[in-house]
Write an enzyme that holds these catalytic residues in place. Structure first.
Site, mmCIF file in Angstrom:
data_model
loop_
_atom_site.group_PDB
_atom_site.id
_atom_site.type_symbol
_atom_site.label_atom_id
_atom_site.label_comp_id
_atom_site.label_asym_id
_atom_site.label_seq_id
_atom_site.Cartn_x
_atom_site.Cartn_y
_atom_site.Cartn_z
ATOM 1 N N GLN A 65 0.835 -1.167 -0.039
ATOM 2 C CA GLN A 65 -0.111 -0.049 -0.052
ATOM 3 C C GLN A 65 0.792 1.161 0.012
ATOM 4 O OE1 GLN A 65 -3.472 -0.115 -0.223
ATOM 5 N NE2 GLN A 65 -2.864 -2.320 -0.727
ATOM 6 N N CYS A 66 2.253 1.048 -0.120
ATOM 7 C CA CYS A 66 2.909 2.338 -0.264
ATOM 8 C C CYS A 66 3.086 3.225 -1.427
ATOM 9 C CB CYS A 66 4.575 1.496 0.014
ATOM 10 S SG CYS A 66 5.724 2.991 0.097
ATOM 11 N N GLY A 67 3.262 4.581 -1.679
ATOM 12 C CA GLY A 67 3.605 5.188 -2.689
ATOM 13 C C GLY A 67 4.687 4.709 -3.734
ATOM 14 N N PHE A 68 5.422 4.031 -3.059
ATOM 15 C CA PHE A 68 6.684 3.318 -3.647
ATOM 16 C C PHE A 68 6.440 2.177 -4.505
ATOM 17 C CE2 PHE A 68 8.853 6.731 -1.231
ATOM 18 C CZ PHE A 68 9.688 7.165 -2.377
ATOM 19 N N ALA A 69 5.026 1.532 -4.202
ATOM 20 C CA ALA A 69 4.868 0.240 -4.603
ATOM 21 C C ALA A 69 4.927 -0.175 -6.215
ATOM 22 C CB ALA A 69 3.235 -0.205 -4.144
#
Length: 190
Positions: A65-69
């Site tokens: 769920q990370c913006g870096f996914a």
């Protein structure tokens, strides 16, 4: 007493509180190498890093769920480009940064596969920072304190002989020149 010596002594003193290192592989200065550690695989079994001795290993703490996914996709590109040449890539899901890994077990790898095409191996979800951090992450933070994970998608590159080559922040593009160059140097060293 030098800072380096204090780090080593602190690591060794804390080793009694750590789970067993596994293979007991020790580097030239008597400090455990990355080959001393093991991660649990999703679904059972282990990833003993000693099994990958002679190959570079990229260990990345991840969160679906990370913006870096989106880096799952570029990590997959890296995996497809270099795995046949010897690179091992292990995703280590963690909920340590922003609570961005709500999933458990196989659901994590499946979400990364469906959303970003990730086919590389995943370890079980584990802590990567603080006193409950996996022993590898505590060791790596002691080796390179300024390169410890500060967010999801931090990358550690372990060299062919088990030494920690470097830590790369979340901002480091997996297929960018900095990481690709370091991996290429390790692959050519063999």
């Amino acid at each position: 007493m030098s800072v380096r010596r204090r780090e080593v002594l602190g690591l060794l003193a804390g080793a009694g509180a750590l789970p067993a290192f596994g293979s007991g592989v020790v580097g030239a200065q008597g400090v455990p190498s990355a080959s001393s550690f093991s991660f649990q695989r999703i679904g059972g079994g282990a990833f003993p890093l000693a099994d990958y001795r002679g190959r570079p290993v990229l260990i990345v703490n991840t969160a679906t769920q990370c913006g870096f996914a989106g880096q799952f996709a570029t990590l997959e590109q890296l995996w497809q480009r270099y795995r046949e040449r010897g690179l091992m890539l292990i995703a280590v899901p963690s909920n340590d940064f922003g609570g961005q890994e709500p999933l458990e077990g196989a659901a994590i790898a499946e979400a990364a596969r469906q959303s970003h095409g990730a086919t590389f191996p995943f370890a079980e979800k584990t802590a990567v920072k603080g006193p409950d951090a996996h022993p590898f992450y505590r060791w790596a933070a002691a080796q390179r304190p300024t390169e410890a994970p500060r967010w999801n998608f931090h990358k550690y590159l372990v060299g062919r002989s088990g030494e920690l080559i470097g830590g790369y922040s979340s901002m480091t593009d997996p297929v960018g020149p900095q990481l690709v160059r370091a991996i290429g140097q390790e692959l050519q060293a063999g």
